[in-house]
Design an enzyme around this catalytic site. Structure first.
Site, PDB file in Angstrom:
ATOM      1  CB  SER A 111      -0.964  -0.045   1.195  1.00  0.00           C
ATOM      2  OG  SER A 111      -2.013   0.892   1.033  1.00  0.00           O
ATOM      3  CD  GLU A 209      -2.386  -2.607  -4.189  1.00  0.00           C
ATOM      4  OE1 GLU A 209      -3.581  -2.839  -3.904  1.00  0.00           O
ATOM      5  OE2 GLU A 209      -1.709  -1.760  -3.586  1.00  0.00           O
ATOM      6  CG  HIS A 277      -5.442  -2.506  -0.415  1.00  0.00           C
ATOM      7  ND1 HIS A 277      -4.516  -2.100  -1.372  1.00  0.00           N
ATOM      8  CD2 HIS A 277      -5.216  -1.734   0.670  1.00  0.00           C
ATOM      9  CE1 HIS A 277      -3.790  -1.121  -0.876  1.00  0.00           C
ATOM     10  NE2 HIS A 277      -4.186  -0.869   0.356  1.00  0.00           N
TER      11      HIS A 277
END
Length: 306
Positions: A111, A209, A277
């Site tokens: 992330s 992502e 995620h």
């Protein structure tokens, strides 16, 4: 180029926990630390992990201090991030990359940690791990067993094979491609553009992502990557999980957006990877050599440790 691989872990090793971005959920973090101890590891928590400064886990200096201290600590063999959120880009220019280059060790997160993955690879030449974190993933009560199994790649240098045994895969552009695996969260990759940490995708397998962004926002970011030459420069492209990236109004679909840019890039591309995620979240070593084969629907990745 070949990037430095850190040494593998063994039973009894000490691992450090840091929060270089936002503050973690402390109860989840506690359970995540218990998971590490069950793996036979000793855990050392950074002194500023529980600090709070708005959406940051302490001041920039406090978060930087914890990161530096864990790399300098000779007892610590791996550094695991508590969670993401926001904040790693704020400290990237202040990191002592020469010191890290002289003290290579496992570094793990995803992330917002994407900015650090890119910086550590390009400035210190270090292979790092894009994987589920303690407070945001491993410490949750509903964590999928496969997310936890991902940590075993730190104990033995075995190649990782991602096939449809893990999740259904869809070929977007046919072909084979090889190169170091780079990438991470799309928002963070785009935020490197125009900085000293701008993502280098030339002759590399680019993984992306995202989470909680509408298709039109994904469109804007992919368009920026495309116009910056980052998609066309890549050897191949891997699409991970785009969690809750749903339209709120009249919109193109997420698939339409992704397919458009990958076909423009004209590089071998596949989507459907359970990386990001999502639950389960399969960990991968960034900087390790990888091969994409769309006929076999497989991605083979060299070990990220030695």
């Amino acid at each position: 180029m070949a990037y430095m691989k850190p040494f593998q872990l063994k039973q009894g090793d000490t691992v450090g926990v840091v929060a270089p971005a936002s503050p973690p959920n402390l109860e989840n973090l506690r359970r995540g630390i218990q998971f590490l101890t069950k793996l036979g590891l000793t855990v050392k928590v950074g002194k500023n992990v529980a600090q709070r400064n708005g959406y940051l886990a302490g001041s920039d200096q406090e978060r930087l201090e914890d990161l530096h201290q864990m790399f300098l600590d000779k007892e610590v063999k791996a550094i695991i991030c508590a969670c993401g959120g926001y904040g790693t880009a704020r400290i990237a220019a202040k990191i002592d990359y020469k010191m890290i280059q002289n003290n290579p060790k496992i570094f793990w997160g995803y992330s917002d940690i994407t900015f650090l993955h890119t910086a550590l690879r390009q400035e210190a030449g270090l292979v790092t791990f894009h994987g589920p974190m303690l407070g945001s993933d491993i410490g949750r009560e509903d964590t999928h067993p496969l997310s936890k199994v991902s940590f075993f790649q730190l104990f033995q240098p075995l190649p990782l094979s991602y096939t449809e045994e893990l999740s259904p895969l869809e070929v977007l552009v046919n072909g084979t491609a090889s190169g170091p695996l780079v990438g991470g969260n799309l928002s963070l990759l785009v935020s490197t553009l125009g900085t000293r940490f701008e993502i280098d995708t030339k002759d590399k397998l680019l993984f992306i992502e995202e989470v909680n962004e509408e298709p039109r926002v994904i469109d804007r970011m992919l368009n920026q990557l495309y116009m910056a030459g980052k998609l066309s420069a890549a050897a191949g492209i891997l699409i991970g999980d785009f969690h809750e990236c749903l339209p709120r109004n009249l919109s193109l679909t997420l698939d339409e957006v992704i397919d458009h840019y990958l076909k423009l890039a004209k590089k071998p591309a596949i989507k459907g990877l359970q990386i990001g995620h999502c639950n389960p979240h399969i960990a991968i070593p960034l900087g390790a050599q990888a091969t994409l084969d769309t006929v076999e629907k497989s991605i083979i990745i060299e070990p990220g440790i030695k």
